[in-house]
Design a protein around this motif. Structure first.
Motif, PDB file in Angstrom:
ATOM      1  N   GLU A  24      96.508  57.697  -6.497  1.00 57.49           N
ATOM      2  CA  GLU A  24      95.882  59.008  -6.620  1.00 57.49           C
ATOM      3  C   GLU A  24      96.243  59.606  -7.976  1.00 57.49           C
ATOM      4  OE1 GLU A  24      95.331  61.704  -3.207  1.00 57.49           O
ATOM      5  OE2 GLU A  24      96.547  63.125  -4.356  1.00 57.49           O
ATOM      6  N   LEU A  25      95.242  59.918  -8.769  1.00 54.85           N
ATOM      7  CA  LEU A  25      95.450  60.409 -10.117  1.00 54.85           C
ATOM      8  C   LEU A  25      94.908  61.825 -10.255  1.00 54.85           C
ATOM      9  CD1 LEU A  25      94.205  57.318 -12.194  1.00 54.85           C
ATOM     10  CD2 LEU A  25      96.533  57.802 -11.422  1.00 54.85           C
ATOM     11  N   ASP A  26      95.728  62.741 -10.733  1.00 55.10           N
ATOM     12  CA  ASP A  26      95.262  64.052 -11.182  1.00 55.10           C
ATOM     13  C   ASP A  26      95.087  63.955 -12.683  1.00 55.10           C
ATOM     14  OD1 ASP A  26      95.258  65.338  -8.690  1.00 55.10           O
ATOM     15  OD2 ASP A  26      97.420  65.661  -8.809  1.00 55.10           O
ATOM     16  N   THR A  51      92.470  64.940 -16.416  1.00 48.18           N
ATOM     17  CA  THR A  51      91.409  65.650 -17.124  1.00 48.18           C
ATOM     18  C   THR A  51      90.431  64.620 -17.665  1.00 48.18           C
ATOM     19  OG1 THR A  51      92.775  67.542 -17.714  1.00 48.18           O
ATOM     20  CG2 THR A  51      90.894  67.084 -19.128  1.00 48.18           C
ATOM     21  N   ARG A  62      88.915  69.067 -14.699  1.00 54.91           N
ATOM     22  CA  ARG A  62      90.106  68.588 -14.006  1.00 54.91           C
ATOM     23  C   ARG A  62      89.682  67.979 -12.675  1.00 54.91           C
ATOM     24  NH1 ARG A  62      95.170  66.991 -15.131  1.00 54.91           N
ATOM     25  NH2 ARG A  62      96.598  67.414 -13.418  1.00 54.91           N
ATOM     26  N   VAL A  63      90.096  66.727 -12.413  1.00 55.75           N
ATOM     27  CA  VAL A  63      89.661  66.019 -11.222  1.00 55.75           C
ATOM     28  C   VAL A  63      90.843  65.341 -10.549  1.00 55.75           C
ATOM     29  CG1 VAL A  63      87.378  65.571 -12.223  1.00 55.75           C
ATOM     30  CG2 VAL A  63      89.182  63.846 -12.425  1.00 55.75           C
ATOM     31  N   THR A  64      90.636  64.966  -9.291  1.00 53.08           N
ATOM     32  CA  THR A  64      91.532  64.060  -8.572  1.00 53.08           C
ATOM     33  C   THR A  64      90.754  62.801  -8.245  1.00 53.08           C
ATOM     34  OG1 THR A  64      92.887  65.826  -7.613  1.00 53.08           O
ATOM     35  CG2 THR A  64      92.908  63.694  -6.491  1.00 53.08           C
ATOM     36  N   LEU A  65      91.315  61.654  -8.578  1.00 47.81           N
ATOM     37  CA  LEU A  65      90.692  60.356  -8.333  1.00 47.81           C
ATOM     38  C   LEU A  65      91.549  59.553  -7.377  1.00 47.81           C
ATOM     39  CD1 LEU A  65      89.931  59.576 -12.081  1.00 47.81           C
ATOM     40  CD2 LEU A  65      88.198  60.128 -10.384  1.00 47.81           C
ATOM     41  N   ARG A  66      90.902  58.867  -6.457  1.00 45.68           N
ATOM     42  CA  ARG A  66      91.609  57.935  -5.573  1.00 45.68           C
ATOM     43  C   ARG A  66      91.137  56.525  -5.885  1.00 45.68           C
ATOM     44  NH1 ARG A  66      90.872  62.010  -1.348  1.00 45.68           N
ATOM     45  NH2 ARG A  66      92.856  63.135  -1.149  1.00 45.68           N
ATOM     46  N   THR A 115     100.737  54.523  -8.404  1.00 41.56           N
ATOM     47  CA  THR A 115     100.061  55.429  -7.486  1.00 41.56           C
ATOM     48  C   THR A 115      98.601  55.051  -7.332  1.00 41.56           C
ATOM     49  OG1 THR A 115      99.502  57.759  -7.080  1.00 41.56           O
ATOM     50  CG2 THR A 115      99.536  57.025  -9.365  1.00 41.56           C
ATOM     51  N   ILE A 143      95.613  61.312 -17.959  1.00 37.48           N
ATOM     52  CA  ILE A 143      96.393  61.493 -16.741  1.00 37.48           C
ATOM     53  C   ILE A 143      97.407  62.615 -16.920  1.00 37.48           C
ATOM     54  CG2 ILE A 143      98.017  60.376 -15.153  1.00 37.48           C
ATOM     55  CD1 ILE A 143      96.642  57.689 -16.011  1.00 37.48           C
ATOM     56  N   HIS A 199      88.280  70.088  -9.616  1.00 42.20           N
ATOM     57  CA  HIS A 199      89.043  71.329  -9.508  1.00 42.20           C
ATOM     58  C   HIS A 199      88.564  72.424 -10.455  1.00 42.20           C
ATOM     59  CE1 HIS A 199      91.860  69.239  -6.937  1.00 42.20           C
ATOM     60  NE2 HIS A 199      91.998  68.292  -7.863  1.00 42.20           N
TER      61      HIS A 199
END
Length: 456
Positions: free
Chosen positions: A322-324, A326, A382-386, A320, A421, A358
């Motif tokens: 895109e990672l959700d 911590t 908590r973050v989302t990384l692209r 992927t 992750i 987030h």
């Protein structure tokens, strides 16, 4: 020792605690009393202690190896120590207690199977104690020991110990630690009470000494039944006359095992092949397990480079961009949405962007702050990384090695954050705890709703 897997006789542990709680002295006491110190090391400690005007050797100097640390009387980095008893071998990471060095706690605890959390009996559980416990839980350290140190300075008072133990065990239960996975021990690192030998000054304590517990606590072996994960570090093509067609892929097996004949995938491209051979400095092997550095030979000529991951064909990770995740933020500069960073996962480093921030975890109150504007030093969020390229990743709860990453500052290469992750931060109200101070206890499982992702 008669075990089929000798790695079961190795315990990886870390220490944590607030400043001046006596971590280095405790480690020094363990090394000294288990006769793990060379004579010249002990002589050097005696001389250094005498120069300070101390009547007895300062055992913390056995751990504080940097000269600047000795001169200032503080510990400023992670000190790894190796020692053994007839029953078990140990790798110990002694981490600093200063709040600005929480990053070192993350480093030391990242592979630990047990952590010893120290508190000063005179001060009890403080803010940094809670922060360290939350980080240890987040990193998945499965067992904790609360060492209530300097028990001699409170007159070996049982009620003082019991109150501290009850408070910490309740907090550990809220973090998701199961029954039997947390033990409180009253100790004096300076005097030696209940560190290696039981103390007759604490007749009210009937549990094991610290060393007894470390020698006998169950250790889960490195997972051999998990699917293969092998990050490629180097491509070896010697092009010698003896081996004109040799092409091997060198690295360390992160998870699982590789065996000749296994079908594998090369990610992120998705190329398929079979393991033809496993080379080592000691000769070829039929199979190799996690932690072993090897060179894999494949049956097909494939376009493979550093950063690719060779995995079990039947159980590949998710690929992927895109990672959700911590993250534990380790930089003085705050993290804000839209930031451009480098992300290092295994042996691959790619560009990434912080697409969303987030929530932030409040480790003091076990609650979350939704949609914060930024993460400051030592904040957990908590973050989302692209990412600029797809990465083959596992959930951290499944695999520490392939479910973790680092965020790096592009301009100077400094470490910005440690990331996990798929580790959500959701909490519920604290649950009541029934605790006996001298027994390994935590909150009853049926009464506890732990932080998601932190339960064992």
């Amino acid at each position: 020792m008669g075990h089929e897997d000798p790695r079961q006789d190795l315990l990886r542990l870390a220490t944590a605690g607030s400043v001046d709680d006596g971590k280095s002295t405790l480690v020094g006491r363990l090394l000294h009393d288990t006769k793990s110190v060379l004579a010249d090391q002990l002589d050097a400690v005696r001389r250094a202690s005498a120069e300070r005007g101390l009547a007895a050797p300062d055992l913390s100097l056995l751990v504080d190896g940097l000269r600047s640390e000795r001169e200032q009387g503080i510990t400023i980095d992670v000190a790894y120590r190796y020692f053994a008893t007839p029953r078990r071998s140990f790798v110990l990471a002694d981490t600093p207690g200063h709040v600005q060095y929480t990053r070192n706690t993350v480093t030391g605890a990242s592979t630990a199977q047990l952590a010893v959390v120290l508190v000063d009996a005179r001060r009890g559980v403080v803010e940094q104690t809670r922060r360290h416990a939350a980080v240890l839980a987040l990193l998945g350290v499965p067992r904790l020991v609360l060492a209530v140190n300097k028990i001699d300075l409170v007159g070996y008072d049982e009620p003082v110990f019991a109150a501290i133990a009850k408070e910490f065990l309740a907090y550990a239960g809220e973090l998701g630690y199961a029954d039997g996975h947390v033990l409180a021990i009253p100790v004096s690192a300076l005097v030696g009470d209940n560190v290696v030998e039981p103390s007759d000054r604490t007749p009210w304590y009937t549990g094991p000494t610290l060393l007894d517990h470390l020698e006998t606590v169950p250790v889960e072996p490195d997972p051999q039944d998990k699917p293969l994960r092998f990050p490629v570090q180097y491509v070896i093509r010697p092009r010698t006359q003896a081996h004109p067609d040799y092409r091997g892929y060198a690295g360390q097996i992160a998870v699982g095992m590789a065996a000749v004949g296994d079908e594998v995938l090369v990610l992120p491209a998705g190329l398929r092949s079979t393991v033809r051979g496993i080379d080592t400095m000691d000769g070829p092997l039929a199979q190799a397990h996690a932690g072993r550095s090897v060179t894999l030979l494949l049956a097909d000529e494939l376009d493979i480079c550093r950063g690719d991951v060779i995995v079990a064909a039947g159980a590949p990770p998710t690929v992927t961009d895109e990672l959700d995740a911590t993250v534990c933020w380790l930089s003085d500069e705050p993290l804000r949405p839209g930031a451009s960073v480098l992300l290092k996962h295994g042996t691959r480093t790619v560009s990434a962007m912080v697409a969303a921030l987030h929530s932030r975890f409040d480790e003091q109150n076990l609650s979350t702050v939704e949609a914060p504007e930024s993460l400051q030093l030592n904040h957990i969020g908590r973050v989302t990384l692209r990412t600029s390229q797809p990465l083959p990743v596992d959930d951290y709860s499944t695999s520490r090695r392939t479910g973790s990453f680092l965020l790096i500052e592009p301009s100077d290469g400094g470490t910005l954050a440690a990331g996990l992750i798929g580790m959500p931060l959701t909490v519920s109200a604290p649950a009541p705890v029934s605790a006996s101070a001298s027994a390994p206890v935590s909150a009853p499982a049926e009464a506890r709703k732990p932080v998601a992702g932190m339960a064992r």
